[in-house]
Design a protein around this motif. Structure first.
Motif, PDB file in Angstrom:
ATOM      1  N   PHE A   1       1.336  -9.133  -9.856  1.00  0.00           N
ATOM      2  CA  PHE A   1       0.114  -9.344  -9.248  1.00  0.00           C
ATOM      3  C   PHE A   1      -0.440  -8.246  -8.258  1.00  0.00           C
ATOM      4  CE2 PHE A   1       3.239 -11.201  -6.602  1.00  0.00           C
ATOM      5  CZ  PHE A   1       2.814 -10.799  -5.124  1.00  0.00           C
ATOM      6  N   LEU A   2       0.430  -7.268  -8.199  1.00  0.00           N
ATOM      7  CA  LEU A   2      -0.041  -6.046  -7.771  1.00  0.00           C
ATOM      8  C   LEU A   2      -0.031  -4.775  -8.620  1.00  0.00           C
ATOM      9  CD1 LEU A   2       1.611  -6.485  -4.301  1.00  0.00           C
ATOM     10  CD2 LEU A   2      -0.845  -7.026  -4.660  1.00  0.00           C
ATOM     11  N   SER A   3      -0.827  -3.683  -8.551  1.00  0.00           N
ATOM     12  CA  SER A   3      -0.853  -2.564  -9.182  1.00  0.00           C
ATOM     13  C   SER A   3       0.072  -1.435  -8.342  1.00  0.00           C
ATOM     14  CB  SER A   3      -2.147  -2.154  -9.678  1.00  0.00           C
ATOM     15  OG  SER A   3      -1.928  -0.571  -9.921  1.00  0.00           O
ATOM     16  N   PRO A   4       1.021  -1.303  -8.723  1.00  0.00           N
ATOM     17  CA  PRO A   4       2.117  -0.266  -8.072  1.00  0.00           C
ATOM     18  C   PRO A   4       1.101   1.260  -7.679  1.00  0.00           C
ATOM     19  CG  PRO A   4       3.414  -1.241  -9.533  1.00  0.00           C
ATOM     20  CD  PRO A   4       1.947  -1.599  -9.932  1.00  0.00           C
ATOM     21  N   CYS A   5       0.492   1.629  -8.758  1.00  0.00           N
ATOM     22  CA  CYS A   5      -0.237   2.855  -8.780  1.00  0.00           C
ATOM     23  C   CYS A   5      -1.433   2.658  -7.531  1.00  0.00           C
ATOM     24  CB  CYS A   5      -0.855   3.163 -10.000  1.00  0.00           C
ATOM     25  SG  CYS A   5       0.427   4.005 -11.255  1.00  0.00           S
ATOM     26  N   LEU A   6      -2.265   1.692  -7.960  1.00  0.00           N
ATOM     27  CA  LEU A   6      -3.518   1.601  -7.110  1.00  0.00           C
ATOM     28  C   LEU A   6      -3.037   0.989  -5.757  1.00  0.00           C
ATOM     29  CD1 LEU A   6      -6.021  -0.156  -9.716  1.00  0.00           C
ATOM     30  CD2 LEU A   6      -5.888   2.136  -8.602  1.00  0.00           C
ATOM     31  N   GLU A   7      -2.047   0.132  -5.450  1.00  0.00           N
ATOM     32  CA  GLU A   7      -1.823  -0.068  -4.090  1.00  0.00           C
ATOM     33  C   GLU A   7      -1.284   1.202  -3.152  1.00  0.00           C
ATOM     34  OE1 GLU A   7      -2.486  -2.814  -2.723  1.00  0.00           O
ATOM     35  OE2 GLU A   7      -3.133  -3.815  -4.346  1.00  0.00           O
ATOM     36  N   GLU A   8      -0.498   1.922  -4.048  1.00  0.00           N
ATOM     37  CA  GLU A   8      -0.323   3.445  -3.316  1.00  0.00           C
ATOM     38  C   GLU A   8      -1.405   4.202  -2.901  1.00  0.00           C
ATOM     39  OE1 GLU A   8       2.586   7.299  -3.877  1.00  0.00           O
ATOM     40  OE2 GLU A   8       3.213   5.463  -5.094  1.00  0.00           O
ATOM     41  N   ALA A   9      -2.176   4.111  -3.801  1.00  0.00           N
ATOM     42  CA  ALA A   9      -3.476   5.200  -3.749  1.00  0.00           C
ATOM     43  C   ALA A   9      -4.368   4.340  -2.679  1.00  0.00           C
ATOM     44  CB  ALA A   9      -4.499   4.945  -5.140  1.00  0.00           C
ATOM     45  N   LEU A  10      -4.388   3.127  -2.483  1.00  0.00           N
ATOM     46  CA  LEU A  10      -5.096   2.467  -1.417  1.00  0.00           C
ATOM     47  C   LEU A  10      -4.469   2.656   0.073  1.00  0.00           C
ATOM     48  CD1 LEU A  10      -7.299   0.572  -0.264  1.00  0.00           C
ATOM     49  CD2 LEU A  10      -5.812  -1.377  -0.791  1.00  0.00           C
ATOM     50  N   ILE A  11      -3.268   2.472   0.218  1.00  0.00           N
ATOM     51  CA  ILE A  11      -2.618   2.677   1.323  1.00  0.00           C
ATOM     52  C   ILE A  11      -2.827   4.308   1.952  1.00  0.00           C
ATOM     53  CG2 ILE A  11      -0.057   3.093   0.563  1.00  0.00           C
ATOM     54  CD1 ILE A  11      -1.433   1.651   4.050  1.00  0.00           C
ATOM     55  N   MET A  12      -2.722   5.165   0.671  1.00  0.00           N
ATOM     56  CA  MET A  12      -2.986   6.676   1.254  1.00  0.00           C
ATOM     57  C   MET A  12      -4.391   6.858   1.819  1.00  0.00           C
ATOM     58  SD  MET A  12      -0.107   8.458   1.302  1.00  0.00           S
ATOM     59  CE  MET A  12      -0.551   9.979   0.940  1.00  0.00           C
ATOM     60  N   SER A  13      -5.464   6.009   1.219  1.00  0.00           N
ATOM     61  CA  SER A  13      -6.732   6.256   1.543  1.00  0.00           C
ATOM     62  C   SER A  13      -6.910   5.698   3.068  1.00  0.00           C
ATOM     63  CB  SER A  13      -7.645   5.304   0.556  1.00  0.00           C
ATOM     64  OG  SER A  13      -7.602   3.839   0.904  1.00  0.00           O
ATOM     65  N   LYS A  14      -5.938   5.036   3.241  1.00  0.00           N
ATOM     66  CA  LYS A  14      -6.111   4.609   5.054  1.00  0.00           C
ATOM     67  C   LYS A  14      -5.571   5.483   6.132  1.00  0.00           C
ATOM     68  CE  LYS A  14      -6.435  -0.321   3.580  1.00  0.00           C
ATOM     69  NZ  LYS A  14      -6.240  -1.715   3.690  1.00  0.00           N
ATOM     70  N   VAL A  15      -4.732   6.327   5.452  1.00  0.00           N
ATOM     71  CA  VAL A  15      -4.044   7.303   6.303  1.00  0.00           C
ATOM     72  C   VAL A  15      -4.456   8.729   6.174  1.00  0.00           C
ATOM     73  CG1 VAL A  15      -2.127   5.873   6.582  1.00  0.00           C
ATOM     74  CG2 VAL A  15      -2.068   7.805   4.848  1.00  0.00           C
ATOM     75  N   LYS A  16      -5.308   8.912   5.160  1.00  0.00           N
ATOM     76  CA  LYS A  16      -5.768  10.530   5.092  1.00  0.00           C
ATOM     77  C   LYS A  16      -7.212  10.693   5.417  1.00  0.00           C
ATOM     78  CE  LYS A  16      -1.928  12.472   1.979  1.00  0.00           C
ATOM     79  NZ  LYS A  16      -1.902  13.818   2.799  1.00  0.00           N
ATOM     80  N   ASN A  17      -7.582  11.771   5.555  1.00  0.00           N
ATOM     81  CA  ASN A  17      -8.954  11.891   5.763  1.00  0.00           C
ATOM     82  C   ASN A  17      -9.489  12.317   4.399  1.00  0.00           C
ATOM     83  OD1 ASN A  17      -8.832  14.765   4.853  1.00  0.00           O
ATOM     84  ND2 ASN A  17      -8.289  15.401   7.025  1.00  0.00           N
ATOM     85  N   LYS A  18     -10.868  12.217   4.164  1.00  0.00           N
ATOM     86  CA  LYS A  18     -11.425  12.053   2.730  1.00  0.00           C
ATOM     87  C   LYS A  18     -10.976  13.188   1.853  1.00  0.00           C
ATOM     88  CE  LYS A  18     -15.819  11.920   0.692  1.00  0.00           C
ATOM     89  NZ  LYS A  18     -17.359  11.893   0.775  1.00  0.00           N
ATOM     90  N   ASN A  19     -11.337  14.443   2.680  1.00  0.00           N
ATOM     91  CA  ASN A  19     -10.830  15.981   1.655  1.00  0.00           C
ATOM     92  C   ASN A  19      -9.185  15.814   1.351  1.00  0.00           C
ATOM     93  OD1 ASN A  19     -13.525  16.540   1.782  1.00  0.00           O
ATOM     94  ND2 ASN A  19     -13.121  17.907   3.463  1.00  0.00           N
ATOM     95  N   ASP A  20      -8.400  15.400   2.270  1.00  0.00           N
ATOM     96  CA  ASP A  20      -7.108  15.432   2.063  1.00  0.00           C
ATOM     97  C   ASP A  20      -6.767  14.347   0.900  1.00  0.00           C
ATOM     98  OD1 ASP A  20      -6.537  17.668   3.848  1.00  0.00           O
ATOM     99  OD2 ASP A  20      -5.923  16.541   5.378  1.00  0.00           O
ATOM    100  N   TYR A  21      -7.314  13.159   1.216  1.00  0.00           N
ATOM    101  CA  TYR A  21      -7.283  12.155   0.344  1.00  0.00           C
ATOM    102  C   TYR A  21      -7.578  12.355  -1.066  1.00  0.00           C
ATOM    103  CZ  TYR A  21      -7.213   7.487  -2.036  1.00  0.00           C
ATOM    104  OH  TYR A  21      -7.218   6.541  -2.779  1.00  0.00           O
ATOM    105  N   LYS A  22      -8.577  13.112  -1.313  1.00  0.00           N
ATOM    106  CA  LYS A  22      -9.162  13.595  -2.549  1.00  0.00           C
ATOM    107  C   LYS A  22      -8.243  14.391  -3.290  1.00  0.00           C
ATOM    108  CE  LYS A  22     -13.398  14.663  -5.212  1.00  0.00           C
ATOM    109  NZ  LYS A  22     -14.929  14.901  -5.237  1.00  0.00           N
ATOM    110  N   SER A  23      -7.760  15.405  -2.477  1.00  0.00           N
ATOM    111  CA  SER A  23      -6.688  16.333  -2.925  1.00  0.00           C
ATOM    112  C   SER A  23      -5.445  15.571  -3.639  1.00  0.00           C
ATOM    113  CB  SER A  23      -6.398  17.488  -1.854  1.00  0.00           C
ATOM    114  OG  SER A  23      -7.308  18.205  -1.850  1.00  0.00           O
ATOM    115  N   TRP A  24      -5.036  14.641  -2.631  1.00  0.00           N
ATOM    116  CA  TRP A  24      -3.757  13.913  -2.852  1.00  0.00           C
ATOM    117  C   TRP A  24      -3.865  13.046  -4.348  1.00  0.00           C
ATOM    118  CZ3 TRP A  24      -2.982   8.819  -3.516  1.00  0.00           C
ATOM    119  CH2 TRP A  24      -1.456   8.435  -3.614  1.00  0.00           C
TER     120      TRP A  24
END
Length: 349
Positions: free
Chosen positions: A233-256
């Protein structure tokens, strides 16, 4: 058994998703209000230390004993509070409010805490149920309502205990848990960091942020093609992508994200909803929850990177696939799916 094997093809042409309105809110509201006092069937999930631990769900969990299991009860309360705040007409006769007044008391919280302090159950609901309790506390804290203020104050000691549990646990977690079910580390941290920020708990936020970067910062090439598993009921890939979006700024997140899940950056990226073949099966119906949680993650990632507007259509398709199938017809889905639908609708707005 009902089959829905061709529904993803039928909805793939839709470019819109339903909105949260009074009608939709009532449909979702009816689900947890129907079950928060339904004690059985019940999946306890606790460890027994002796004969004296053989008690009924209501005896050991006098608040969160309904809705099949502890975590579903907790996020059912979250759904109720969230919807009562925005749509008070859903409880015009105060029936639900009176029920909450009977349940969220200091004495009941003390019993719930004693269970969490039992040496055999200190890891109980780690971290899925923990995270939903923080979400419940967050909603109560932000509601300027006389009863809600009382409930918030009563519940806060249990919330503080959960935060302590997080602070003890995260430094010891050498590897994140990457399942598509309750244990998923990223999902729990995503809900937890929202609470930390809402209450301005800087130390708790830093612990979460530091551990997110430690656990996920160097990850690459998540294989979303392997998703979903049969009861996710969760996507391992998308949940990780989501939490990283909450801790990185926009540019760093896009690179990650380019290193971690590069296909989502492409306008032709596609992801079909999870197919639910039998909604009376408690594990197979998890895939409706997957569709809601994927939608939530995609909507929020697009908000971080607005140039990824194509993700919204994929999220809409996932939301549409499962939203109309939430009913009281079968308890295996009805006791919990309303929360995930509500969270997805909130993430869209």
């Amino acid at each position: 058994m009902k089959k829905y094997l061709y529904l993803p093809i039928l909805i793939s042409s839709l470019s819109f998703a339903q909105e949260l309105n009074l009608q939709q809110a009532k449909k979702i509201f009816d689900l947890p209000t129907h079950c928060i006092s339904v004690e059985y069937p019940n999946k306890l999930g606790n460890v027994l230390g002796s004969d004296s631990d053989l008690k009924t769900p209501k005896q050991i969990r006098p608040i969160f004993y309904g809705c099949f299991d502890w975590h579903s009860s907790v996020h059912g309360f979250w759904s109720i509070i969230k919807l009562l705040k925005d749509y008070p007409e859903l409880d015009a006769n105060n029936k639900v409010r009176n029920q909450l007044n009977e349940l969220i008391t200091k004495d009941n919280v003390a019993v719930e805490m004693s269970f969490f302090n039992d040496k055999n159950n200190k890891s109980f609901e780690r971290t899925y149920g923990w995270a939903w309790l923080l979400q419940l506390q967050m909603e109560l804290n932000s509601w300027k309502d006389e009863d809600a203020i009382k409930w918030s104050k009563n519940l806060q000691p249990l919330t503080d205990l959960i935060i302590t549990r997080y602070e003890e646990y995260l430094p010891k977690l050498v590897y994140p848990i990457r399942t598509g079910t309750h244990d998923n580390t990223a999902f729990g941290l995503s809900l937890a960091i929202d609470y930390a920020r809402a209450v301005n708990n800087k130390s708790f936020e830093k612990i979460i942020t530091d551990n997110v970067i430690r656990l996920y910062g160097n990850d690459e090439n998540c294989n979303i093609a392997f998703e979903p598993s049969g009861s996710d009921f969760l996507s391992p890939c998308l949940e990780e992508a989501l939490i990283m979006s909450k801790v990185k700024n926009k540019n760093d997140y896009k690179s990650w994200l380019k290193n971690f899940l590069p296909q989502v950056l492409k306008k032709d990226f596609n992801l079909q909803p999870g197919i639910v073949s039998d909604r009376t099966d408690g594990h197979l119906v998890h895939l409706d929850g997957l569709n809601f949680s994927r939608a939530s993650a995609l909507y929020q990632i697009e908000k971080k990177l607005p140039e990824l507007k194509h993700l919204n259509k994929i999220a809409d398709n996932h939301l549409n696939y499962s939203l109309n199938n939430i009913t009281n017809d079968d308890y295996m889905g009805s006791h919990w799916l309303g929360t995930f639908a509500l969270y997805a609708l909130m993430s869209k707005n």
